[in-house]
Design a protein around this motif. Structure first.
Motif, PDB file in Angstrom:
ATOM      1  N   GLN A  88      -9.965   7.878   4.439  1.00 13.90           N
ATOM      2  CA  GLN A  88      -9.249   8.835   5.281  1.00 13.90           C
ATOM      3  C   GLN A  88      -9.070  10.169   4.563  1.00 13.90           C
ATOM      4  N   ILE A  89      -8.783  10.114   3.266  1.00 15.15           N
ATOM      5  CA  ILE A  89      -8.664  11.351   2.493  1.00 15.15           C
ATOM      6  C   ILE A  89      -9.985  12.113   2.518  1.00 15.15           C
ATOM      7  N   HIS A  90     -11.077  11.390   2.343  1.00 18.97           N
ATOM      8  CA  HIS A  90     -12.407  12.016   2.371  1.00 18.97           C
ATOM      9  C   HIS A  90     -12.667  12.713   3.704  1.00 18.97           C
ATOM     10  N   ALA A  91     -12.357  12.016   4.797  1.00 20.61           N
ATOM     11  CA  ALA A  91     -12.560  12.612   6.122  1.00 20.61           C
ATOM     12  C   ALA A  91     -11.681  13.851   6.291  1.00 20.61           C
ATOM     13  N   GLY A  92     -10.459  13.782   5.764  1.00 25.36           N
ATOM     14  CA  GLY A  92      -9.562  14.926   5.850  1.00 25.36           C
ATOM     15  C   GLY A  92     -10.067  16.120   5.070  1.00 25.36           C
ATOM     16  N   VAL A  93     -10.649  15.881   3.903  1.00 26.53           N
ATOM     17  CA  VAL A  93     -11.222  16.970   3.091  1.00 26.53           C
ATOM     18  C   VAL A  93     -12.264  17.742   3.886  1.00 26.53           C
ATOM     19  N   ALA A 110      -4.030  -3.644   7.067  1.00 31.00           N
ATOM     20  CA  ALA A 110      -4.719  -4.747   6.381  1.00 31.00           C
ATOM     21  C   ALA A 110      -3.841  -5.988   6.253  1.00 31.00           C
ATOM     22  N   GLY A 111      -2.598  -5.937   6.764  1.00 32.27           N
ATOM     23  CA  GLY A 111      -1.764  -7.128   6.760  1.00 32.27           C
ATOM     24  C   GLY A 111      -0.363  -6.956   6.217  1.00 32.27           C
ATOM     25  N   GLY A 112      -0.025  -5.766   5.727  1.00 41.72           N
ATOM     26  CA  GLY A 112       1.347  -5.514   5.301  1.00 41.72           C
ATOM     27  C   GLY A 112       2.274  -5.507   6.509  1.00 41.72           C
ATOM     28  N   LEU A 113       3.570  -5.689   6.267  1.00 38.99           N
ATOM     29  CA  LEU A 113       4.511  -5.795   7.388  1.00 38.99           C
ATOM     30  C   LEU A 113       4.913  -4.431   7.942  1.00 38.99           C
ATOM     31  N   ALA A 114       5.343  -3.526   7.086  1.00 38.13           N
ATOM     32  CA  ALA A 114       5.829  -2.230   7.568  1.00 38.13           C
ATOM     33  C   ALA A 114       5.934  -1.247   6.415  1.00 38.13           C
ATOM     34  N   THR A 115       5.892   0.043   6.740  1.00 34.92           N
ATOM     35  CA  THR A 115       6.098   1.085   5.735  1.00 34.92           C
ATOM     36  C   THR A 115       6.411   2.415   6.398  1.00 34.92           C
ATOM     37  N   LEU A 116       6.896   3.324   5.591  1.00 33.42           N
ATOM     38  CA  LEU A 116       6.952   4.741   5.945  1.00 33.42           C
ATOM     39  C   LEU A 116       5.881   5.394   5.082  1.00 33.42           C
ATOM     40  N   SER A 117       4.800   5.842   5.708  1.00 33.03           N
ATOM     41  CA  SER A 117       3.601   6.223   4.972  1.00 33.03           C
ATOM     42  C   SER A 117       3.276   7.703   5.093  1.00 33.03           C
ATOM     43  N   VAL A 118       2.896   8.302   3.971  1.00 30.12           N
ATOM     44  CA  VAL A 118       2.302   9.635   3.994  1.00 30.12           C
ATOM     45  C   VAL A 118       0.912   9.504   4.591  1.00 30.12           C
ATOM     46  N   ASN A 119       0.588  10.349   5.554  1.00 27.61           N
ATOM     47  CA  ASN A 119      -0.706  10.286   6.220  1.00 27.61           C
ATOM     48  C   ASN A 119      -1.825  10.717   5.274  1.00 27.61           C
ATOM     49  N   GLN A 120      -2.757   9.821   5.025  1.00 26.90           N
ATOM     50  CA  GLN A 120      -3.821  10.088   4.058  1.00 26.90           C
ATOM     51  C   GLN A 120      -4.819  11.140   4.552  1.00 26.90           C
ATOM     52  N   PHE A 121      -5.081  11.143   5.845  1.00 26.95           N
ATOM     53  CA  PHE A 121      -5.969  12.165   6.411  1.00 26.95           C
ATOM     54  C   PHE A 121      -5.362  13.551   6.215  1.00 26.95           C
ATOM     55  N   THR A 122      -4.050  13.666   6.440  1.00 29.65           N
ATOM     56  CA  THR A 122      -3.367  14.946   6.248  1.00 29.65           C
ATOM     57  C   THR A 122      -3.463  15.416   4.807  1.00 29.65           C
ATOM     58  N   LEU A 123      -3.300  14.477   3.870  1.00 27.77           N
ATOM     59  CA  LEU A 123      -3.453  14.805   2.452  1.00 27.77           C
ATOM     60  C   LEU A 123      -4.835  15.395   2.179  1.00 27.77           C
ATOM     61  N   GLY A 124      -5.856  14.704   2.680  1.00 23.85           N
ATOM     62  CA  GLY A 124      -7.224  15.175   2.472  1.00 23.85           C
ATOM     63  C   GLY A 124      -7.470  16.523   3.107  1.00 23.85           C
TER      64      GLY A 124
END
Length: 334
Positions: A51-56, A261-275
């Motif tokens: 996702q970071i790559h696509a964002g770049v 991939a199977g984790g229950l929950a998170t508050l996540s920084v968007n990887q595409f936005t980072l890229g």
């Protein structure tokens, strides 16, 4: 007196030659337009880094740099092999690329070493670049390196664990010994969790092959697991989840792709936005901005991501407030 026919002929002749000159001028401009060459080095294949790559690429495009038009991209994936990182980064340096972009800390470190303070190196979502020896400071990176950092909102993520599992008192945290970002995130979360009253147990893997054994040990000793932003852990996420599910222990990861991939929950920084932010910075540096004085850009606001299938497997009822936040401003994986 000049006839109308003669005037018309003269006008058409002038227009013809003028148009011809304009076309020739445009063709000349097109031929002389600089083609920039960028080397992109990615540590390994997993959804967050992809996702970071696509964002770049999206960020570069926003700044007017498009592959095949005014940009030539040489993309390399080291597949998690340190020797590949060295070989690939040296290749970029020998070919005198205009710029290189590092996706994941080990890739950025290899590029920085190969560039030797010369060619601009753009960081794409690197955790703790100062501690990783990449830059002097976040405000004034110095030399030839700048980019983005995507530190996880650790306190908010711990609050989410507490909200979903209020009775959990023992938290396991697993990270890869060779991943600077993973180690940094794991130890920082451990300090925050201890201050909040949790008993914290740290576990390490050297390679993804270690995850099965370490996960089996961990889930027998803790009530919840935190999986930090760590490339080795992300690559072994399915193994971790499979083991944890057998003991009905919830895994709370750092990024949304690990929830998918199977984790229950998170508050996540968007990887595409980072890229994308990294791509924008790369474009601006190509236009003349100086890396030495271009402040590091931070993306820290998390978006809720939940996995409802995982909740059913674990027999956990997610709070309505969490579900609503995921519905309105986040992601729900089923």
């Amino acid at each position: 007196m000049i006839s109308f026919t003669v005037l018309l002929a003269a006008f058409l002749l002038f227009a013809f030659f003028n148009t011809g000159k304009t076309t020739q001028s445009s063709q000349a401009d097109s031929k002389t337009q600089k083609i920039y060459k960028i080397g992109i080095l990615q540590l390994m294949t997993h959804p967050a880094l992809d996702q970071i790559h696509a964002g770049v690429l999206a960020g570069l495009k926003q700044e007017g740099f498009v592959s095949g038009r005014n940009l030539k991209i040489d993309y390399e994936n080291a597949q998690g092999d340190q020797s590949n990182l060295q070989t690939m980064s040296s290749k970029f340096a020998n070919e005198k690329d205009d710029m290189t972009i590092g996706i994941a800390t080990p890739a950025a470190q290899a590029l920085a070493k190969a560039a030797n303070g010369q060619t601009p190196v753009i960081l794409a979502g690197i955790t703790d670049p100062v501690g990783g020896g990449l830059i002097k400071s976040n405000a004034r990176p110095g030399a030839n390196i700048t980019g983005t950092s995507g530190e996880s909102p650790l306190k908010s993520q711990l609050d989410l664990i507490k909200q979903i599992l209020p009775k959990a008192k023992t938290l396991g945290i697993v990270y890869t010994t060779s991943d600077h970002g993973g180690s940094y995130n794991a130890k920082k979360m451990a300090a925050i969790a201890k201050a909040a009253g949790y008993q914290v147990k740290l576990y390490t893997i050297s390679t993804t092959n270690d995850m099965q054994t370490i996960a089996e040990k961990m889930v027998s000793q803790v009530q919840a697991v935190y999986a930090p932003q760590d490339n080795g852990v992300a690559s072994a996420m399915k193994t971790l989840v499979n083991v944890a599910n057998q003991s009905k222990v919830a895994v709370f990861p750092a990024v949304d792709t690990m929830v998918q991939a199977g984790g229950l929950a998170t508050l996540s920084v968007n990887q595409f936005t980072l890229g994308k932010e990294s791509g924008i910075i790369a474009g601006r540096v190509l236009k003349g901005e100086k890396t030495s004085t271009y402040p590091l850009t931070f993306v820290t606001r998390g978006q809720m991501a939940i996995n409802t299938s995982e909740a059913k497997i674990l027999g956990i009822t997610l709070p309505n407030s969490v579900v609503k936040q995921a519905q309105t401003k986040g992601e729900i994986y089923k």
